[in-house]
Design a protein around this motif. Sequence first.
Motif, PDB file in Angstrom:
ATOM      1  N   ASN A  73      -1.821 -14.983   4.156  1.00  0.00           N
ATOM      2  CA  ASN A  73      -1.557 -13.862   3.249  1.00  0.00           C
ATOM      3  C   ASN A  73      -1.044 -14.365   1.898  1.00  0.00           C
ATOM      4  OD1 ASN A  73      -1.306 -11.293   2.317  1.00  0.00           O
ATOM      5  ND2 ASN A  73       0.288 -10.657   3.750  1.00  0.00           N
ATOM      6  N   SER A 121      -1.733 -15.230  -2.409  1.00  0.00           N
ATOM      7  CA  SER A 121      -2.373 -14.599  -3.573  1.00  0.00           C
ATOM      8  C   SER A 121      -3.605 -15.402  -3.981  1.00  0.00           C
ATOM      9  CB  SER A 121      -1.392 -14.531  -4.749  1.00  0.00           C
ATOM     10  OG  SER A 121      -1.122 -15.848  -5.212  1.00  0.00           O
ATOM     11  N   GLU A 153      -2.082  -8.232  11.136  1.00  0.00           N
ATOM     12  CA  GLU A 153      -1.207  -7.177  10.604  1.00  0.00           C
ATOM     13  C   GLU A 153      -0.989  -6.074  11.637  1.00  0.00           C
ATOM     14  OE1 GLU A 153      -2.861  -5.989   6.851  1.00  0.00           O
ATOM     15  OE2 GLU A 153      -1.955  -7.667   5.782  1.00  0.00           O
ATOM     16  N   SER A 177       3.877  -7.960   5.978  1.00  0.00           N
ATOM     17  CA  SER A 177       2.746  -7.119   6.393  1.00  0.00           C
ATOM     18  C   SER A 177       2.846  -5.718   5.796  1.00  0.00           C
ATOM     19  CB  SER A 177       2.671  -7.050   7.918  1.00  0.00           C
ATOM     20  OG  SER A 177       3.823  -6.429   8.439  1.00  0.00           O
ATOM     21  N   GLN A 193       4.078  -4.971   2.948  1.00  0.00           N
ATOM     22  CA  GLN A 193       3.780  -5.028   1.516  1.00  0.00           C
ATOM     23  C   GLN A 193       2.278  -5.187   1.240  1.00  0.00           C
ATOM     24  OE1 GLN A 193       6.136  -8.323   0.216  1.00  0.00           O
ATOM     25  NE2 GLN A 193       8.085  -7.206   0.356  1.00  0.00           N
ATOM     26  N   SER A 194       1.524  -5.583   2.265  1.00  0.00           N
ATOM     27  CA  SER A 194       0.102  -5.883   2.057  1.00  0.00           C
ATOM     28  C   SER A 194      -0.799  -4.670   2.207  1.00  0.00           C
ATOM     29  CB  SER A 194      -0.354  -6.957   3.050  1.00  0.00           C
ATOM     30  OG  SER A 194       0.364  -8.136   2.851  1.00  0.00           O
ATOM     31  N   SER A 195      -0.384  -3.723   3.040  1.00  0.00           N
ATOM     32  CA  SER A 195      -1.269  -2.589   3.337  1.00  0.00           C
ATOM     33  C   SER A 195      -0.480  -1.300   3.430  1.00  0.00           C
ATOM     34  CB  SER A 195      -2.007  -2.815   4.666  1.00  0.00           C
ATOM     35  OG  SER A 195      -2.744  -4.003   4.639  1.00  0.00           O
ATOM     36  N   ALA A 235       3.683  -2.059  -1.880  1.00  0.00           N
ATOM     37  CA  ALA A 235       2.284  -1.930  -1.448  1.00  0.00           C
ATOM     38  C   ALA A 235       1.501  -1.038  -2.396  1.00  0.00           C
ATOM     39  CB  ALA A 235       2.230  -1.387  -0.020  1.00  0.00           C
ATOM     40  N   ALA A 241      -0.282  -4.127  -4.074  1.00  0.00           N
ATOM     41  CA  ALA A 241      -1.285  -4.540  -3.072  1.00  0.00           C
ATOM     42  C   ALA A 241      -2.712  -4.399  -3.608  1.00  0.00           C
ATOM     43  CB  ALA A 241      -1.124  -3.715  -1.795  1.00  0.00           C
ATOM     44  N   HIS A 298      -5.285  -7.613  -3.828  1.00  0.00           N
ATOM     45  CA  HIS A 298      -6.540  -7.675  -3.077  1.00  0.00           C
ATOM     46  C   HIS A 298      -7.750  -7.710  -4.017  1.00  0.00           C
ATOM     47  CE1 HIS A 298      -5.209  -7.270   1.121  1.00  0.00           C
ATOM     48  NE2 HIS A 298      -4.179  -6.590   0.622  1.00  0.00           N
ATOM     49  N   GLU A 332     -11.050  -8.621   3.293  1.00  0.00           N
ATOM     50  CA  GLU A 332     -10.865  -7.961   1.989  1.00  0.00           C
ATOM     51  C   GLU A 332     -11.771  -6.734   1.848  1.00  0.00           C
ATOM     52  OE1 GLU A 332      -8.418  -8.668  -0.032  1.00  0.00           O
ATOM     53  OE2 GLU A 332      -7.886 -10.166   1.475  1.00  0.00           O
ATOM     54  N   TRP A 352     -10.339  -3.993   4.069  1.00  0.00           N
ATOM     55  CA  TRP A 352      -9.114  -3.461   3.449  1.00  0.00           C
ATOM     56  C   TRP A 352      -9.466  -2.467   2.350  1.00  0.00           C
ATOM     57  CZ3 TRP A 352      -6.801  -2.776  -1.189  1.00  0.00           C
ATOM     58  CH2 TRP A 352      -5.431  -2.519  -1.200  1.00  0.00           C
TER      59      TRP A 352
END
Length: 1103
Positions: free
Chosen positions: A213, A215, A254, A281, A283-285, A326, A330, A334, A376, A379
Amino acid sequence: HKQPTSQATSPSYRNERHFDLVLSVSDTLLQACGDPKAKPSYLIDKNLESAVKFIVRKFPAVETRNNNQQLAQLQKEKSEILKNLALYYFTFVDVMEFKDHVCELLNTIDACQVFFDITVNFDLTKNYLDLVVTYTTLMILLSRIEERKAIIGLYNYAHEMTHGSSDREYPRLGQMIVDYENPLKKMMEEFVPHGKSLSDALISLQMVYPRRNLSADQWRNAQLLSLISAPSTMLNPAQSDTMPCEYLSLDTMEKWIVFGFILSHAALNSDPAALSLWKLSLQSSSCLCLFRDEVFHIHKAAEDLFVNIRGYNKRINDIRECKEAALSHAGSMHRERRKFLRSALKELATVLADQPGLLGPKALFVFMALSFARDEIIWLLRHADNIQKKSTDDFIDKHIAELIFYMEELRAHVRKYGPVMQRYYVQYLSGFDAVVLNELVQVSHIPSCYLFLICVVEDGEVFDFRGMRLDWFRLQAYTSVSKASLGIADHRELGKMMNTIIFHTKMVDSLVEMLVETSDLSIFCFYSRAFEKMFQQCLELPSQSRYSISFPLLCMHFMSCTHELCPEEVRGSLSLCNMFLDEMAKQARNLITDICTEQCTLSDQLLPKHCAKTISQAVNKKSKKQTGKKGEPEREKPGVESMRKNRLLVTNLDKLHTALSELCFSINYVPNMVVWEHTFTPREYLTSHLEIRFTKSIVGMTMYNQATQEIAKPSELLTSVRAYMTVLQSIENYVQIDITRVFNNVLLQQTQHLDSHGEPTITSLYTNWYLETLLRQVSNGHIAYFPAMKAFVNLPTENELTFNAEEYSDISEMRSLSELLGPYGMKFLSESLMWHISSQVAELKKLVVENMEVLTQMRTSFDKPDQMAALFKKLTCDVLKRMTIIGVILSFRSLAQEALRDVLSYHIPFLVSSVEDFKDHIPRETDMKVAMNVYELSSAAGLPCEIDPALVVALSSQKSENISPEEEYKIACLLMVFVAVSLPTLASNVMSQYSPAIEGHCNNIHCLAKAINQIAAALFTIHKGSIEDRLKEFLLASSSLLKIGQETDKVTTRNRESVYLLLDMIVQESPFLTMDLLESCFPYVLLRNAYHAVYKQSVSASA
């Protein structure tokens, strides 16, 4: 060790069983009950409404005694309810049984104190975490079925009324439904004893998840997935201590972390590593995929669960902070990842296409790239459809097609060069892995009972390492329990080495399964609206249209997610693929049409009519005449558009060609694709659309206006069609299609009256125009046929015509018409002309019947001038006007046939000369039927014939049933007499004057020569009479012209000499008459004097 063996296989088995069960819950219950059309009828039946409300209110209790009124209707339909709701009810029972088995298995795992570490016993840990997540998913989906109480209750009440007791599963099932109203809250209580095992398994992700995870900048700095960043190590095999974790789905991890730490939330307070994973996790989705298009909104659900737990304020604050992060960061993170992956996958695909041998050592890179890109894309798809904050464009990616395309390229490389990878890893397994494993076993003093035998595999042997992988899975279970004699926790190197070996075996026998695991995008099947929107955005952006083929290719993925129990999903994937290919072909067709329009405009500039002004300017310049104003700009000459002063200057045509080449690359990318046993061929879609558009364009370019009767000149249409065809031929440079087939299909249809869609063709349009417009104006006296010019020419009249007849009927226009219509079209034109002639002949026969008695007497009185004159006065109608019309039509047909002959002689000279030779050498004694067949062949090639076969066929169809053949023959003979004795009347007509300049008469009576000969030949061929004898009789009858030489009335004899010339024209036109025969009836000296007189008169008139 029996118990661990059962335990080892159980998580894997439960996960496989789970898919069918979740599918059943999702399709049978969730979607069916959510869709009003698919909902069970008993839930919306007005008669059962009160009973359903009662059952839901009392659920799970069963009260049938004191509520007879409310349940009366239920009593009537109990058998039907039992039959129709059984599927729904027993699906709930299956869920309950699955839950029992999972709970039992989790208790067994806790009792055995199983060691979990994703980096060591990967398969065991992965299956354990998958089991927890799938169990959670199933219970959440179950809670989302709004009618679950109504369905279960209705079924049970019907069972009670039928059998006198509730279903044996009902009490437990009803309690489960009540307990799991809030499934996560209930499961949090359930998982308290399982917390340590679950948190240990999750915390082992701290070595994997944060590394995945990262950048896009961190990926870029590390030159992730690049084969050329370090050329010296390009051939070195890609290695890692955690091989299976490298391509493990980020989305899967996740889900493990979010659902795992919700269920074992105590670890968040006690272990910083757990809290770190949890925050990262979150913060990502914003949401996770439960199943297909069902999503779980992380932050709201977690906050609602933790808000009721004392002392969790800090965790709630963490959730809110992560939610803000997020929503704000986020999307952009992404987006940058997708941007990096586009360039990374492009580089990887390009290098591997050039050097496919690198697929061996760098196979890990390929599956990592596929997995990263898949994560990606999914997502984006999930968040774009369920986004809570639509403030930025981070959730609209117009370049997504490019990323999918490079994924498809990598997948294609793996499928194409699979044998290369197999050969590499077979040698790797035997030459390296077996040796290293043997050394590791000896150093670690592992008992021999745990050894694996890795055989040297020879070429050509069928590879199947599934048994070996299953044995390793079992060994993980044996060695992961607390009391195992050999603990895998103490031999981590063995676990890591075996994980690597397992990856290598998959490269030998499970490449297809690996592609599905790392790059399956079948989830698009359930986001059809977003899928279609992405496709439209791809087509709208010219730079992305070359990647549009990736959308139909994605439809091939749908076969891995759709189920045989859901046939409507199969139809959906087929219709999507069809729609995508159809839209791509339409877009290409539109671009080609625009290019054709531009090229037709350029071709139009080269037409002769546009050079008049240029010639005029040149002439005036020589004579030093000033034309127009001084400041008038000079007209641009054709070809100026090709002169470029600047290389950067881009014209509209350049843009169209660029866009077309991009799109055609996509259409030509694959020859065909198979979706659900249906083969789709992208090029055929384009071919089909080109045929339809070419057909419409040809008809449209005629510019036919029915109201004003305007139509394009054949030569101009031919120029446009050729320009159009030139563009279409150039398409073969972009796409491997047979454009000749398109031309054959379209142009052959245009030679018929109607095309395959029942629409009018250029053949029908031009035939209709020439008959109804041009030839009708000839009959009205506004146009004359000029033999000297071989064209129809407008006559000066009060009402000027809207078109110039010469521009549509001269030899160049008729040749162009023949090129366009071809022999079939010209034959249809001839048949239409003959139909008009036959209707005129029918009218002529009626006139003959009306005057039969007089004509019969005249036929026997040719040598009695006085009696002939007296009988002529008794004739009631003028027959010559209709004969002139027939002559005009035949003259036009003669022009058309001559043009056809010229065109065919150019295209197929040897064939035409053979036909001509065949016609010229028919023996006189040949049977007439055989001769007519030869004439028909000759006529189709445009050759003139003594007897016109088309006219014979047209007149043959007129035979009347009420008239005997002898009577028909007599009428035909009398018709010729009628025409002959009527010729003298032409002398009194002002318009009958012969003009040497045009070699004819302005009232078209010179066309009588062709009409008389052709009609006589056709009629007497039909009636099996002697054509020569009947034409001789005609000459005898026409000798009555001698009488007007004795007339003194100037009005009656006004154009006597011009009419005399008709006899010469008739003889010259006829293959059956000779000048000697004419001399016996009409002195040649009169003809010579007549020619002298008309030429003298012409000279004096012009002076």
